[in-house]
Write a protein that holds these residues in place. Sequence first.
Motif, PDB file in Angstrom:
ATOM      1  N   ILE A 103       0.842  -1.199   0.000  1.00  0.00           N
ATOM      2  CA  ILE A 103       0.000   0.000   0.000  1.00  0.00           C
ATOM      3  C   ILE A 103       0.879   1.251   0.000  1.00  0.00           C
ATOM      4  O   ILE A 103       0.619   2.207  -0.738  1.00  0.00           O
ATOM      5  CB  ILE A 103      -0.948  -0.019   1.208  1.00  0.00           C
ATOM      6  CG1 ILE A 103      -1.937  -1.195   1.085  1.00  0.00           C
ATOM      7  CG2 ILE A 103      -1.696   1.312   1.335  1.00  0.00           C
ATOM      8  CD1 ILE A 103      -2.698  -1.514   2.359  1.00  0.00           C
ATOM      9  N   ASP A 104       1.927   1.232   0.795  1.00  0.00           N
ATOM     10  CA  ASP A 104       2.845   2.368   0.870  1.00  0.00           C
ATOM     11  C   ASP A 104       3.492   2.634  -0.487  1.00  0.00           C
ATOM     12  O   ASP A 104       3.595   3.780  -0.919  1.00  0.00           O
ATOM     13  CB  ASP A 104       3.908   2.101   1.933  1.00  0.00           C
ATOM     14  CG  ASP A 104       4.832   3.278   2.150  1.00  0.00           C
ATOM     15  OD1 ASP A 104       4.343   4.408   2.310  1.00  0.00           O
ATOM     16  OD2 ASP A 104       6.056   3.066   2.170  1.00  0.00           O
ATOM     17  N   ASP A 105       3.898   1.585  -1.168  1.00  0.00           N
ATOM     18  CA  ASP A 105       4.555   1.725  -2.473  1.00  0.00           C
ATOM     19  C   ASP A 105       3.622   2.286  -3.545  1.00  0.00           C
ATOM     20  O   ASP A 105       4.084   2.931  -4.480  1.00  0.00           O
ATOM     21  CB  ASP A 105       5.104   0.384  -2.950  1.00  0.00           C
ATOM     22  CG  ASP A 105       6.288  -0.097  -2.134  1.00  0.00           C
ATOM     23  OD1 ASP A 105       6.871   0.712  -1.390  1.00  0.00           O
ATOM     24  OD2 ASP A 105       6.619  -1.301  -2.235  1.00  0.00           O
ATOM     25  N   SER A 106       2.326   2.036  -3.405  1.00  0.00           N
ATOM     26  CA  SER A 106       1.395   2.446  -4.457  1.00  0.00           C
ATOM     27  C   SER A 106       0.641   3.739  -4.137  1.00  0.00           C
ATOM     28  O   SER A 106      -0.122   4.210  -4.966  1.00  0.00           O
ATOM     29  CB  SER A 106       0.392   1.323  -4.732  1.00  0.00           C
ATOM     30  OG  SER A 106      -0.413   1.092  -3.596  1.00  0.00           O
ATOM     31  N   ARG A 107       0.885   4.318  -2.972  1.00  0.00           N
ATOM     32  CA  ARG A 107       0.134   5.533  -2.616  1.00  0.00           C
ATOM     33  C   ARG A 107       0.707   6.752  -3.330  1.00  0.00           C
ATOM     34  O   ARG A 107       1.897   6.795  -3.636  1.00  0.00           O
ATOM     35  CB  ARG A 107       0.127   5.745  -1.109  1.00  0.00           C
ATOM     36  CG  ARG A 107       1.457   6.161  -0.518  1.00  0.00           C
ATOM     37  CD  ARG A 107       1.353   6.257   1.002  1.00  0.00           C
ATOM     38  NE  ARG A 107       2.660   6.328   1.604  1.00  0.00           N
ATOM     39  CZ  ARG A 107       3.221   7.451   2.029  1.00  0.00           C
ATOM     40  NH1 ARG A 107       2.574   8.594   1.913  1.00  0.00           N
ATOM     41  NH2 ARG A 107       4.422   7.426   2.574  1.00  0.00           N
ATOM     42  N   PRO A 108      -0.148   7.733  -3.577  1.00  0.00           N
ATOM     43  CA  PRO A 108       0.337   8.974  -4.193  1.00  0.00           C
ATOM     44  C   PRO A 108       1.360   9.666  -3.285  1.00  0.00           C
ATOM     45  O   PRO A 108       1.269   9.577  -2.057  1.00  0.00           O
ATOM     46  CB  PRO A 108      -0.929   9.831  -4.325  1.00  0.00           C
ATOM     47  CG  PRO A 108      -2.068   8.863  -4.248  1.00  0.00           C
ATOM     48  CD  PRO A 108      -1.593   7.737  -3.387  1.00  0.00           C
ATOM     49  N   ALA A 109       2.290  10.336  -3.895  1.00  0.00           N
ATOM     50  CA  ALA A 109       3.359  10.990  -3.131  1.00  0.00           C
ATOM     51  C   ALA A 109       2.830  12.048  -2.174  1.00  0.00           C
ATOM     52  O   ALA A 109       3.449  12.314  -1.144  1.00  0.00           O
ATOM     53  CB  ALA A 109       4.365  11.610  -4.095  1.00  0.00           C
ATOM     54  N   ASP A 110       1.691  12.634  -2.487  1.00  0.00           N
ATOM     55  CA  ASP A 110       1.157  13.694  -1.634  1.00  0.00           C
ATOM     56  C   ASP A 110       0.185  13.196  -0.560  1.00  0.00           C
ATOM     57  O   ASP A 110      -0.472  13.990   0.096  1.00  0.00           O
ATOM     58  CB  ASP A 110       0.489  14.777  -2.482  1.00  0.00           C
ATOM     59  CG  ASP A 110      -0.709  14.253  -3.266  1.00  0.00           C
ATOM     60  OD1 ASP A 110      -0.850  13.023  -3.413  1.00  0.00           O
ATOM     61  OD2 ASP A 110      -1.496  15.091  -3.744  1.00  0.00           O
ATOM     62  N   SER A 111       0.078  11.880  -0.370  1.00  0.00           N
ATOM     63  CA  SER A 111      -0.793  11.340   0.678  1.00  0.00           C
ATOM     64  C   SER A 111       0.052  10.726   1.779  1.00  0.00           C
ATOM     65  O   SER A 111       1.202  10.354   1.560  1.00  0.00           O
ATOM     66  CB  SER A 111      -1.746  10.287   0.103  1.00  0.00           C
ATOM     67  OG  SER A 111      -1.046   9.107  -0.217  1.00  0.00           O
TER      68      SER A 111
END
Length: 72
Positions: A44-52
Amino acid sequence: MIRKHSATLHGHRTSFTLEEPFWIELKSIAAAREMALAQLIAEIDDSRPADSNLSSALRVYVLDWIKSNGSR
C-alpha cells in the motif's frame, strides 16, 4: 479509538495511526490475501500517491477492499 502502530517497510521503521476497526480489517485483508501484514502495508505504501500519508492510504485501501469484496 485511534491508535499508533508501527511497521518495518523496506528495512525502515515507520509509524502510522489508525482507528481500531481499520486495523482489524487490515489484518483480515492480509490474512485473506495470505500475506504478512507488513508486506500488505509495504504494498500500500509503495502504491500511494506521493502527496498522501500512509495512514490515509491504509484507510482508503480498506474502504476500496470492502467495496470491491462486498460489505460484511
